[in-house]
Design a protein around this motif. Sequence first.
Motif, mmCIF file in Angstrom:
data_model
loop_
_atom_site.group_PDB
_atom_site.id
_atom_site.type_symbol
_atom_site.label_atom_id
_atom_site.label_comp_id
_atom_site.label_asym_id
_atom_site.label_seq_id
_atom_site.Cartn_x
_atom_site.Cartn_y
_atom_site.Cartn_z
ATOM 1 N N THR A 198 0.820 -1.217 0.000
ATOM 2 C CA THR A 198 0.000 0.000 0.000
ATOM 3 C C THR A 198 0.845 1.253 0.000
ATOM 4 O OG1 THR A 198 -1.826 -1.118 1.147
ATOM 5 C CG2 THR A 198 -1.751 1.274 1.283
ATOM 6 N N SER A 199 1.831 1.303 0.887
ATOM 7 C CA SER A 199 2.675 2.493 0.957
ATOM 8 C C SER A 199 3.477 2.681 -0.320
ATOM 9 C CB SER A 199 3.614 2.403 2.167
ATOM 10 O OG SER A 199 4.401 1.228 2.115
ATOM 11 N N LEU A 200 3.958 1.576 -0.908
ATOM 12 C CA LEU A 200 4.703 1.661 -2.160
ATOM 13 C C LEU A 200 3.796 2.119 -3.297
ATOM 14 C CD1 LEU A 200 7.333 1.213 -3.654
ATOM 15 C CD2 LEU A 200 6.729 -1.197 -3.929
ATOM 16 N N ALA A 201 2.567 1.586 -3.342
ATOM 17 C CA ALA A 201 1.627 1.977 -4.392
ATOM 18 C C ALA A 201 1.286 3.459 -4.289
ATOM 19 C CB ALA A 201 0.355 1.138 -4.291
ATOM 20 N N ALA A 202 1.041 3.933 -3.075
ATOM 21 C CA ALA A 202 0.688 5.342 -2.880
ATOM 22 C C ALA A 202 1.840 6.260 -3.272
ATOM 23 C CB ALA A 202 0.278 5.580 -1.429
ATOM 24 N N ARG A 203 3.021 5.911 -2.834
ATOM 25 C CA ARG A 203 4.185 6.766 -3.125
ATOM 26 C C ARG A 203 4.469 6.813 -4.630
ATOM 27 N NH1 ARG A 203 7.586 8.552 0.738
ATOM 28 N NH2 ARG A 203 9.506 9.536 0.038
ATOM 29 N N ARG A 204 4.442 5.648 -5.290
ATOM 30 C CA ARG A 204 4.717 5.599 -6.731
ATOM 31 C C ARG A 204 3.632 6.345 -7.517
ATOM 32 N NH1 ARG A 204 8.074 1.219 -8.274
ATOM 33 N NH2 ARG A 204 9.892 1.289 -6.900
ATOM 34 N N ALA A 205 2.375 6.169 -7.108
ATOM 35 C CA ALA A 205 1.278 6.810 -7.827
ATOM 36 C C ALA A 205 1.341 8.329 -7.693
ATOM 37 C CB ALA A 205 -0.059 6.289 -7.311
ATOM 38 N N LEU A 206 1.641 8.809 -6.496
ATOM 39 C CA LEU A 206 1.732 10.259 -6.282
ATOM 40 C C LEU A 206 2.928 10.839 -7.033
ATOM 41 C CD1 LEU A 206 0.794 10.406 -2.491
ATOM 42 C CD2 LEU A 206 -0.594 11.175 -4.431
ATOM 43 N N ASP A 207 4.029 10.082 -7.085
ATOM 44 C CA ASP A 207 5.184 10.518 -7.879
ATOM 45 C C ASP A 207 4.815 10.604 -9.362
ATOM 46 O OD1 ASP A 207 6.891 10.792 -5.752
ATOM 47 O OD2 ASP A 207 7.788 8.802 -5.953
ATOM 48 N N ALA A 208 4.057 9.610 -9.828
ATOM 49 C CA ALA A 208 3.648 9.588 -11.234
ATOM 50 C C ALA A 208 2.766 10.783 -11.570
ATOM 51 C CB ALA A 208 2.914 8.285 -11.543
ATOM 52 N N LEU A 209 1.886 11.145 -10.666
ATOM 53 C CA LEU A 209 1.022 12.309 -10.901
ATOM 54 C C LEU A 209 1.837 13.597 -10.955
ATOM 55 C CD1 LEU A 209 -2.185 11.716 -8.747
ATOM 56 C CD2 LEU A 209 -2.014 11.868 -11.244
ATOM 57 N N ARG A 210 2.855 13.684 -10.103
ATOM 58 C CA ARG A 210 3.686 14.892 -10.099
ATOM 59 C C ARG A 210 4.503 14.986 -11.384
ATOM 60 N NH1 ARG A 210 8.879 15.379 -8.810
ATOM 61 N NH2 ARG A 210 8.909 13.301 -7.868
ATOM 62 N N ILE A 211 5.119 13.862 -11.767
ATOM 63 C CA ILE A 211 5.955 13.869 -12.963
ATOM 64 C C ILE A 211 5.115 13.938 -14.233
ATOM 65 C CG2 ILE A 211 7.643 12.525 -14.288
ATOM 66 C CD1 ILE A 211 8.570 11.330 -11.601
ATOM 67 N N GLY A 212 3.986 13.232 -14.220
ATOM 68 C CA GLY A 212 3.147 13.166 -15.422
ATOM 69 C C GLY A 212 1.987 14.138 -15.415
ATOM 70 N N HIS A 213 2.200 15.318 -14.822
ATOM 71 C CA HIS A 213 1.108 16.298 -14.762
ATOM 72 C C HIS A 213 0.645 16.709 -16.159
ATOM 73 C CE1 HIS A 213 -1.437 19.271 -12.827
ATOM 74 N NE2 HIS A 213 -0.993 20.184 -13.662
ATOM 75 N N GLY A 214 1.593 16.740 -17.101
ATOM 76 C CA GLY A 214 1.227 17.087 -18.469
ATOM 77 C C GLY A 214 0.294 16.062 -19.084
ATOM 78 N N GLU A 215 0.539 14.786 -18.784
ATOM 79 C CA GLU A 215 -0.348 13.727 -19.278
ATOM 80 C C GLU A 215 -1.741 13.869 -18.685
ATOM 81 O OE1 GLU A 215 1.320 9.739 -19.174
ATOM 82 O OE2 GLU A 215 3.274 10.623 -18.725
ATOM 83 N N PHE A 216 -1.802 14.231 -17.420
ATOM 84 C CA PHE A 216 -3.085 14.445 -16.753
ATOM 85 C C PHE A 216 -3.856 15.576 -17.432
ATOM 86 C CE2 PHE A 216 -5.236 17.048 -13.439
ATOM 87 C CZ PHE A 216 -6.292 16.185 -13.157
ATOM 88 N N GLU A 217 -3.162 16.679 -17.720
ATOM 89 C CA GLU A 217 -3.803 17.820 -18.381
ATOM 90 C C GLU A 217 -4.244 17.445 -19.797
ATOM 91 O OE1 GLU A 217 -4.612 20.610 -17.157
ATOM 92 O OE2 GLU A 217 -3.534 20.620 -15.243
ATOM 93 N N ALA A 218 -3.432 16.635 -20.476
ATOM 94 C CA ALA A 218 -3.791 16.225 -21.831
ATOM 95 C C ALA A 218 -5.054 15.357 -21.823
ATOM 96 C CB ALA A 218 -2.628 15.462 -22.465
ATOM 97 N N ALA A 219 -5.147 14.466 -20.843
ATOM 98 C CA ALA A 219 -6.333 13.617 -20.737
ATOM 99 C C ALA A 219 -7.576 14.457 -20.468
ATOM 100 C CB ALA A 219 -6.135 12.580 -19.637
ATOM 101 N N LEU A 220 -7.428 15.472 -19.634
ATOM 102 C CA LEU A 220 -8.565 16.351 -19.358
ATOM 103 C C LEU A 220 -9.027 17.069 -20.622
ATOM 104 C CD1 LEU A 220 -7.601 18.036 -15.942
ATOM 105 C CD2 LEU A 220 -9.303 16.248 -16.334
#
Length: 257
Positions: A136-158
């Motif tokens: 759980t802790s590894l999943a949360a940390r990796r996912a939050l890192d991915a959101l920070r690094i991949g913010h552009g992908e998030f904006e593109a999806a929106l």
Amino acid sequence: MSTVATPGVGLAIVCVVLVAGAAVVYRVARLGPVRTAPAAAARAIVQLAAVASVLAVALAHLWSALLVLLVMFVAAVVTAARRSAAGWSGAWLVLSLSAGAIAALLPMLVSGVVPMTGVAVVPVGGIILGGSMTATSLAARRALDALRIGHGEFEAALSLGFTDRDARWEVVIRTAGDALLPGVDQTRTVGLVTLPGAFVGVLLASGSAVQAAAVQVLVLLGLLLAQSVAVAVTVELISRGWIQRITVLSTDRKAIV
């Protein structure tokens, strides 16, 4: 004759030698502060002594054993939340750990494969909680890192019409497999590369190799289910924005990432 280590002068000397050896390696190889190994060893001794004293009494009754398991659960939630670096929002990981533990332990207890006794529930429950906490802790940390690094992908999806939840999910779902990999690898290599604790514990308790293998299979498959459910819930919570990383920008400002 017991095949396990018993308290005594011999055990104390061996432990001192092991810790001193680790400290020397830290010093020579410059792995970190020399006090790291001795400090960790001292903490482990104090904690295990306290736990042994409590368990000697608690395991005699089911209600007290369940109380011990509850304390372990709270500690797992706090540890997972701290490791996720999500601030107070990490408290939502209680849902991840609850879902994982219930999914794995409920069929074991209902079927009677794990008897409703303190000496059985606490060890099995502790292993399930420990593995779920790590995933759980590894999943949360990796996912939050991915959101920070991949913010552009998030904006593109929106911009393509995705909802906030779906846009986040597209970014974080790729990290879920990494969190589950240690548990999957442990299951794949059991008996070939490692002999996990449950197997060794049954053997040291004078159980047969067949009994040890049966217990270990039960624990490993329970861990697979518990970790899968816990990681799936964690990814969903982060996708919905319930768990977010808080980054300190200055002494009086914070940003939610």
